[in-house]
Write an enzyme that holds these catalytic residues in place. Sequence first.
Site, PDB file in Angstrom:
ATOM      1  CG  PHE A 240       1.312  -6.255  24.620  1.00 23.20           C
ATOM      2  CD1 PHE A 240       2.413  -5.420  24.741  1.00 23.20           C
ATOM      3  CD2 PHE A 240       1.532  -7.610  24.492  1.00 23.20           C
ATOM      4  CE1 PHE A 240       3.707  -5.928  24.724  1.00 23.20           C
ATOM      5  CE2 PHE A 240       2.814  -8.137  24.476  1.00 23.20           C
ATOM      6  CZ  PHE A 240       3.902  -7.291  24.593  1.00 23.20           C
TER       7      PHE A 240
ATOM      8  CD  GLU B 200      -1.022  -0.106   3.770  1.00 19.12           C
ATOM      9  OE1 GLU B 200      -1.995  -0.874   3.649  1.00 19.12           O
ATOM     10  OE2 GLU B 200      -0.737   0.497   4.813  1.00 19.12           O
TER      11      GLU B 200
END
Length: 666
Positions: free
Chosen positions: A348, A288
């Site tokens: 996390f 991308e």
Amino acid sequence: MFKKILIANRGEIACRVIKTARKMGIATVAIYSDADRNALHVKMADEAVHIGPAPANQSYIVIDKVMDAIRQTGAEAVHPGYGFLSENKLFAEALAAEGVAFIGPPAGAIEAMGDKITSKKLAQEANVSTVPGYMGLIEDADDAVKISNQVGYPVMIKASAGGGGKGMRIAWNDTEAREGFQSSKNEAANSFGDDRIFIEKFVTQPRHIEIQVLADAHGNTLYLGERECSIQRRNQKVIEEAPSPFLDEATRKAMGEQSCALAAAVGYTSAGTVEFIVDGDRNFYFLEMNTRLQVEHPVTELITGVDLVEQMIRVAYGEALTLKQEDIKLNGWAMESRLYAEDPYRNFLPSIGRLQTYRPPLEVAEETRVVRNDTGVFEGGEISMYYDPMIAKLCTWGPDRATAIEHMRNALDGFEMEGIGHNLPFLAAVYDHEKFTSGNITTAFIEEEYPDGFEGVTLAEADLKRLAASAAAMYRVAEIRRTRVSGRMDNHERKVGQDWVVVTGGTEMPVHIDADQAGASVRFDDGSTHRIESTWTPGDTLAEVFVDGAPMLIKMNKVTAGFRMRWRGAEVILKCYTPRQAELARLMPEKVAPDTSKLLLCPMPGLIVKVDVAVGDEVQEGQALCTVEAMKMENILRAEKTTKITKINAAAGDNLAVDDIIMEFE
């Protein structure tokens, strides 16, 4: 040159843009939401305009509100940073209609390359190798499952207008494709105001390498080397470096030239990044293009000496690039660590709250060492649940990769942060990991090396003894000082002995201390001795200790009868007892943690998006129980075992704190 620019963003990137604008003599305007009223970017800017409530979709990404701020302040140009409106062609068009310069690419280039579906089609038309996938619009979850089977699992479900890991999921089966489609769609709508989704093949064992391009409106396009961004978690980059330890010059040149050709084909101007997946044979595939400044741009700046924000401003003003491709030389090596408000010991999960302590290492720029910290927070400030959890970008530079890594280790050791969960220990662990230091990394690094999550760093015995010797020597100093409290007579001072027992994790290490004016020699029972020298004084929370002449930068906090010491990602409680105290301590009972196995606790402060079960339901291991949204990310909580729901304490729309009980099990 522009006299005044508005930064349509917040946090560290807004502060970063302000620094360059100030260097160029340009006045700055900040915008802020209710949650950011006291934010650092607001304090740094020359002017600030309030634009609405805390949620980004009611403030920072509402184009009309940003345009009103521009009109109020008379800003001549706008820098969008990254995220928010940075890749929104409607925003670029609105600015053009007002005669305000957009410090970024033209709206046409944003539309062509900022949209992942369109950009991939254009790359294919230009004969650029791309990852297999389905570029059409996906109607619903059933359609997503069908397409995923056609492409072949595993697949990557991605938001067309996405970035920064938002709206992105990996699916390995039909269930994950169905759930991932809906979560990606929701995150994309909340973060970008665009819920279009596409699906592509997930290439296993890849490297994520990107090329920085820079172009002007006069036909000049060049590339500034590459960045290795393979250390990722949940598709969010954690550590970046420049250059890549994997590329050779021929591959670098081919990727760079292809990136420039792609940018030129769509009339691209300003700074942009072309991202590639690179396999083990150095075959690269267009992934991308990000039509904006990247989070990791500092590492490119450190190895090229080019201020990318300054170049973006000059290009937006209409100036031609003064740099040529032959002027771009890669000098040394740079590392970037993203510091997140995430608790690595709780998988996390996002963490919010007040930064009770925030003391980054001193920034330096020397001939063989650079330490740079791009941040948007300050000590005493709040970390909000409404925005991205990134606190800072800590960067180091050295003449080679090993030196840059060592500088980063020392910088992380000296970074003091208290009050919230953060990923400093995890970052330190990665920089000490043999696979990372060898450069043998892929995007699967974290998944492969920490399959059960991060459980902390276990120090080698030699390093633990160095910490134990340091703790003993410093505790002795603290005890001597404690005996000399005001009002005591010298002849009444309690004698501080030479024999101590350092206890950590149930392990006892008897030591004998011989101190002198310069330091102390700490001898263990096995006869080994460490020489400890330091200027530390009781109360200091950071200690530079020389152990046998080698420096250690240790974060220190006082605990009862000892210290909490953190070094190289490890956290160790070291108790320092007299022999008699150690004897009595062995008799103390251990505190037993409460049993929470029959409770589903909220793992982070967040919003309950939906509850998937009801009271009385039988649930299977791995079954989705509910979804919690925090910091723009949706987190699906699953059953850890087969059980029955006996009580549900929360409903969709409820805001919960950490460890609030969501539901109870049989």
